[in-house]
Design an enzyme around this catalytic site. Sequence first.
Site, PDB file in Angstrom:
ATOM      1  N   ASN A   1      -5.625  -9.458  -7.856  1.00  0.00           N
ATOM      2  CA  ASN A   1      -5.717 -10.143  -6.569  1.00  0.00           C
ATOM      3  C   ASN A   1      -7.039 -10.874  -6.366  1.00  0.00           C
ATOM      4  O   ASN A   1      -7.129 -11.756  -5.526  1.00  0.00           O
ATOM      5  CB  ASN A   1      -5.502  -9.154  -5.422  1.00  0.00           C
ATOM      6  CG  ASN A   1      -6.394  -7.941  -5.523  1.00  0.00           C
ATOM      7  OD1 ASN A   1      -6.424  -7.279  -6.564  1.00  0.00           O
ATOM      8  ND2 ASN A   1      -7.129  -7.638  -4.475  1.00  0.00           N
TER       9      ASN A   1
ATOM     10  N   SER B   1       4.925  -6.916  -1.750  1.00  0.00           N
ATOM     11  CA  SER B   1       4.576  -6.978  -0.331  1.00  0.00           C
ATOM     12  C   SER B   1       5.045  -8.307   0.237  1.00  0.00           C
ATOM     13  O   SER B   1       4.812  -9.368  -0.358  1.00  0.00           O
ATOM     14  CB  SER B   1       3.061  -6.849  -0.182  1.00  0.00           C
ATOM     15  OG  SER B   1       2.690  -6.951   1.171  1.00  0.00           O
ATOM     16  N   ALA B   2       5.692  -8.263   1.402  1.00  0.00           N
ATOM     17  CA  ALA B   2       6.268  -9.490   1.971  1.00  0.00           C
ATOM     18  C   ALA B   2       5.205 -10.489   2.414  1.00  0.00           C
ATOM     19  O   ALA B   2       5.371 -11.695   2.249  1.00  0.00           O
ATOM     20  CB  ALA B   2       7.180  -9.138   3.154  1.00  0.00           C
TER      21      ALA B   2
ATOM     22  N   CYS C   1      -9.267  -6.479   2.210  1.00  0.00           N
ATOM     23  CA  CYS C   1      -9.439  -5.186   2.867  1.00  0.00           C
ATOM     24  C   CYS C   1     -10.804  -4.591   2.601  1.00  0.00           C
ATOM     25  O   CYS C   1     -11.181  -3.600   3.213  1.00  0.00           O
ATOM     26  CB  CYS C   1      -8.323  -4.215   2.535  1.00  0.00           C
ATOM     27  SG  CYS C   1      -7.717  -4.321   0.894  1.00  0.00           S
TER      28      CYS C   1
ATOM     29  N   GLN D   1       0.754  -9.859  -6.288  1.00  0.00           N
ATOM     30  CA  GLN D   1       0.244 -11.213  -6.409  1.00  0.00           C
ATOM     31  C   GLN D   1       1.036 -12.020  -7.437  1.00  0.00           C
ATOM     32  O   GLN D   1       1.050 -13.253  -7.391  1.00  0.00           O
ATOM     33  CB  GLN D   1      -1.241 -11.194  -6.800  1.00  0.00           C
ATOM     34  CG  GLN D   1      -2.149 -10.500  -5.793  1.00  0.00           C
ATOM     35  CD  GLN D   1      -2.396 -11.307  -4.524  1.00  0.00           C
ATOM     36  OE1 GLN D   1      -2.130 -12.510  -4.469  1.00  0.00           O
ATOM     37  NE2 GLN D   1      -2.899 -10.641  -3.490  1.00  0.00           N
TER      38      GLN D   1
ATOM     39  N   THR E   1       0.843  -1.200   0.000  1.00  0.00           N
ATOM     40  CA  THR E   1       0.000   0.000   0.000  1.00  0.00           C
ATOM     41  C   THR E   1       0.872   1.242   0.000  1.00  0.00           C
ATOM     42  O   THR E   1       0.645   2.175  -0.773  1.00  0.00           O
ATOM     43  CB  THR E   1      -0.939  -0.015   1.220  1.00  0.00           C
ATOM     44  OG1 THR E   1      -1.854  -1.110   1.067  1.00  0.00           O
ATOM     45  CG2 THR E   1      -1.714   1.282   1.343  1.00  0.00           C
TER      46      THR E   1
HETATM   47  C1  LIG Z   1      -2.626  -6.517  -5.740  1.00  0.00           C
HETATM   48  C2  LIG Z   1      -2.375  -5.932  -4.388  1.00  0.00           C
HETATM   49  N1  LIG Z   1      -1.795  -4.728  -4.278  1.00  0.00           N
HETATM   50  C3  LIG Z   1      -1.537  -4.173  -3.082  1.00  0.00           C
HETATM   51  C4  LIG Z   1      -1.865  -4.800  -1.908  1.00  0.00           C
HETATM   52  C5  LIG Z   1      -1.572  -4.109  -0.616  1.00  0.00           C
HETATM   53  O1  LIG Z   1      -0.474  -4.686   0.055  1.00  0.00           O
HETATM   54  P1  LIG Z   1      -0.210  -4.472   1.609  1.00  0.00           P
HETATM   55  O2  LIG Z   1      -1.152  -5.377   2.302  1.00  0.00           O
HETATM   56  O3  LIG Z   1       1.207  -4.875   1.809  1.00  0.00           O
HETATM   57  O4  LIG Z   1      -0.450  -3.052   1.925  1.00  0.00           O
HETATM   58  C6  LIG Z   1      -2.486  -6.066  -1.974  1.00  0.00           C
HETATM   59  C7  LIG Z   1      -2.927  -6.812  -0.778  1.00  0.00           C
HETATM   60  O5  LIG Z   1      -3.391  -6.319   0.223  1.00  0.00           O
HETATM   61  C8  LIG Z   1      -2.752  -6.631  -3.244  1.00  0.00           C
HETATM   62  O6  LIG Z   1      -3.331  -7.826  -3.352  1.00  0.00           O
END
Ligand SMILES: Cc1ncc(COP(=O)(O)O)c(C=O)c1O
Lengths: 117, 117, 383, 383
Positions: free
Chosen positions: C151, C199-200, C325, C179, C73
């Site tokens: 996602n 993202s880890a 989310c 993803q 994010t």
């Molecule tokens: C395609 C995609 N982008 C961004 C994010 C955001 O990542 P993070 O949870 O590390 O903020 C996610 C998952 O939440 C995602 O699936």
Amino acid sequence: MFSETLLDHFQHPRNAGELPDADGEATGENPVCGDRLHIWLRMTDGHIREMRWRAEGCAPVIAAASVTSEMVRGMDIDAVRRLRAESIADALGGIPKRKEHAAALVVMVLRRAVVTG
Amino acid sequence: MFSETLLDHFQHPRNAGELPDADGEATGENPVCGDRLHIWLRMTDGHIREMRWRAEGCAPVIAAASVTSEMVRGMDIDAVRRLRAESIADALGGIPKRKEHAAALVVMVLRRAVVTG
Amino acid sequence: MPDLIYLDHAATTRLRPEVRAAMAPFLDDLYANPSSVYRVAQTVRSKLDVARDAVARALGASPSEIIFTSGATESNNAAIKGVALAGQRRHLVTTAIEHHSVLHPMEELAARWGFDLTVVAVGADGRVAPAAIESALRPDTALVSVMWANNEIGTLQPIEEIGEILRARRIPFHVDAVQAVNYLPINLATAPIDLLSLSAHKIYGPKGSGLLYIRRGTSFFPLLTGGGQERNRRAGTENVAGIMGFAEALGLCSSDRPVAAARARRLRDRLLEELQSRIRDLRVNGSLHDRLPNNLNVTIPGCHSESLLVALDLAGVVASSGSACTSGSLDPSHVLLALGLSESEARSSLRLTLGRENTETEMVRAAETIAGAASRLRRLAPV
Amino acid sequence: MPDLIYLDHAATTRLRPEVRAAMAPFLDDLYANPSSVYRVAQTVRSKLDVARDAVARALGASPSEIIFTSGATESNNAAIKGVALAGQRRHLVTTAIEHHSVLHPMEELAARWGFDLTVVAVGADGRVAPAAIESALRPDTALVSVMWANNEIGTLQPIEEIGEILRARRIPFHVDAVQAVNYLPINLATAPIDLLSLSAHKIYGPKGSGLLYIRRGTSFFPLLTGGGQERNRRAGTENVAGIMGFAEALGLCSSDRPVAAARARRLRDRLLEELQSRIRDLRVNGSLHDRLPNNLNVTIPGCHSESLLVALDLAGVVASSGSACTSGSLDPSHVLLALGLSESEARSSLRLTLGRENTETEMVRAAETIAGAASRLRRLAPV
Ligand SMILES: Cc1ncc(COP(=O)(O)O)c(C=O)c1O
Ligand SMILES: Cc1ncc(COP(=O)(O)O)c(C=O)c1O
Ligand code: FES
Ligand code: FES
């Protein structure tokens, strides 16, 4: 971060102090970091017999002064004029990039000290 | 998130299905979430004898229809008209705030079904 | 989660033991601030450097092009706001199926900073046509952002083709690869991509750790300023344990990738088969061909996902209806609507995302459970 | 760090064992995404809620006023940009001794977004006068940011008085309390503060975890947008383990505070005494009276801190010359210059910050070591 050699010179500086009867002497300060250096030289027959110094600043500038004082002993003055900062760094087993200018300060002050001699 | 009672009604819904010979019947849909509900009533002497229902949507709307079908059995029709969503929620051991409108949907459709009877 | 069948790997994943082990020393002895000058701090610094090198190598990037963030994010916000606000151009392009952490920053730039935003539609197969991106471009396009793999439905986008178009016009290209990275090799040395988010916690690493790749020469304005960390492009004391865990997870992910992808595909295809044989009118959303091997997204008409998920949970199967989310929200998935599904179809959809812990037996059990719950719920539904 | 005497607690701190224990389940079994709907995820969510409640209670705030962030750098950036960009007023006020994560966002708003910035000077004692803040105010002042305790010299600012002045004029007030919270009780129910930043790793919690308090009713524009986490004020999958560790650390910090403060003060005073008896011309920077009990910042004329720190490190004492994140830089501390020190004095200064692991014996050993190194270096210096 610092090499063993550099740390050894920093911890056990060679030839630190003054030379009251110096043939050449110079001081210098690096305006960016504020490090200060004072060098005294005893010279005969176009050769350096002894170098002494005082320094205030980072560990590399102290180590560079120390190792240089060993390198130049017995060196012919023309060779001293040609001494490069890289050689001092090499003699210390390297100086981190951010501190390479410490060796440059030594070179600068050393050249001035030779000239005043 | 959901109470034991709510989950029990969701897993084991009471009085689900149709009433072919119903005296009252109504359908409703919540436009925001799309949940749908259909209620059939059998009424005699100003009392509800049986309520059956079908629902599609969240777990709370299914549980609310189920618990309501038990609550209204034998209830006098005026009391049904006054039945409040809060009472249904209470009977379920509470409904999470975000889903409170599920009980409101049941109340709305139930009132309509009574009127059509 | 002892007896659960976990089918929500797109939401998050469980730390691999190797990752936990890689993090442990930095939650203990090696706590020094890597910006400090003394030797124990420099040890931490050099381990961070090693991790950054490994991450860069795994992605075909140079270490100076990687900044570590608090998650994708942040990476997406930083990339989009950071490139848009660094220049003079005032037009942005993205697609209708992006994650909200891409869409919302874009909409913000439009609503508050006067940018024009073009949101490109996708086909019924969940893919965007390179030509559609191309025809959205303008002379003042500042940035294009397209996710590599969706996602919710797992569809893969033609990143290479889009990237070539953009490169020819010198328009910066951001790719959300959160993803994708589990199953697609990423080589930034050759891929025409300027910024990339990871993202880890989606790859068996810790939550709160991510990265942004910024190709050398890309104009970028940092989102977080303060101390000079990350070469002045992301201030803040480094989340050292999080970064070490991320690097370990990415390394494992890269080496396991071919095997993991084949395995996921086998399980996913088995799961689909089992579901199709049990549930009438089941429909798969998005292309099955151009898709992550671990993703299945199906519509079960007459069976609202909200209650289906509760029934599954009670039966020991965890899944989702879309992105985690937004699971609390009453709105149907913007991704499924973009494919042309009706609101009611979108509300009757189920996302099943597999991972390394899943087994073939689980696929059969999960299909039985899903089919049972769906048929019970369908029987309850009004006609 | 077995035999080290760690005197750099303002840079970062070691995780307390209780904190590590509080984090552990969330790096293992309890990995579910707290936004997911199934029960194991709701368990994680409710543990997060409990943590948020505890944090709020410890600060005299309401849970809805707390947002968890990736650290105080993010909190400071979010507070400053978030309030400044949410309104129409175009003037900002801060002090000359703030952390860079306050100063840089302020300067950015001035340089790029047309804000006017007033940087209020401090006295030689390192304290800002409430009257100086008051006279900087304008009808269009959008935000004032003043740190509670300085990270280099530990001086405390008259936050209550400044807050009362601002409250009377309805100007939002942001306070960086990162260093203060270890030793000063914070009660936001009564303190006239609208936004407050904290960081976990300064209070024996994990790096990469912080919080921003935003008083109800404060206009605020989020820095990170995307998923609806943190009531739409900070998107991104929650760093669950980091938040749980932070909450535990803050709870311990609050209950230990009076004892920890008295203990730190005793050790600090002993250290100062030992140093003063051994080092001639030693000068303390900033008020000793209005100061964190664990902070000592001294100038040792003729002894550059860069080499002093190396000598100390080799002798097993770790300390710093200023904030950790600028330790690499050649610039003298902006805080010490703001007190009126010359560049050379600022470069000959040492910050010693104590913590819970330090002992009285260490104070004596550290003072001997510092005095020995300083006298050696002074003897090397040109006259
Ligand atoms: C395609 C995609 N982008 C961004 C994010 C955001 O990542 P993070 O949870 O590390 O903020 C996610 C998952 O939440 C995602 O699936
Ligand atoms: C006063 C102060 N504010 C902000 C910060 C930044 O905190 P973080 O390291 O969590 O980004 C620090 C320390 O680095 C600090 O000492
Ligand atoms: S820091 Fe400049 S010579 Fe040492
Ligand atoms: S979600 Fe609206 S009634 Fe169920």
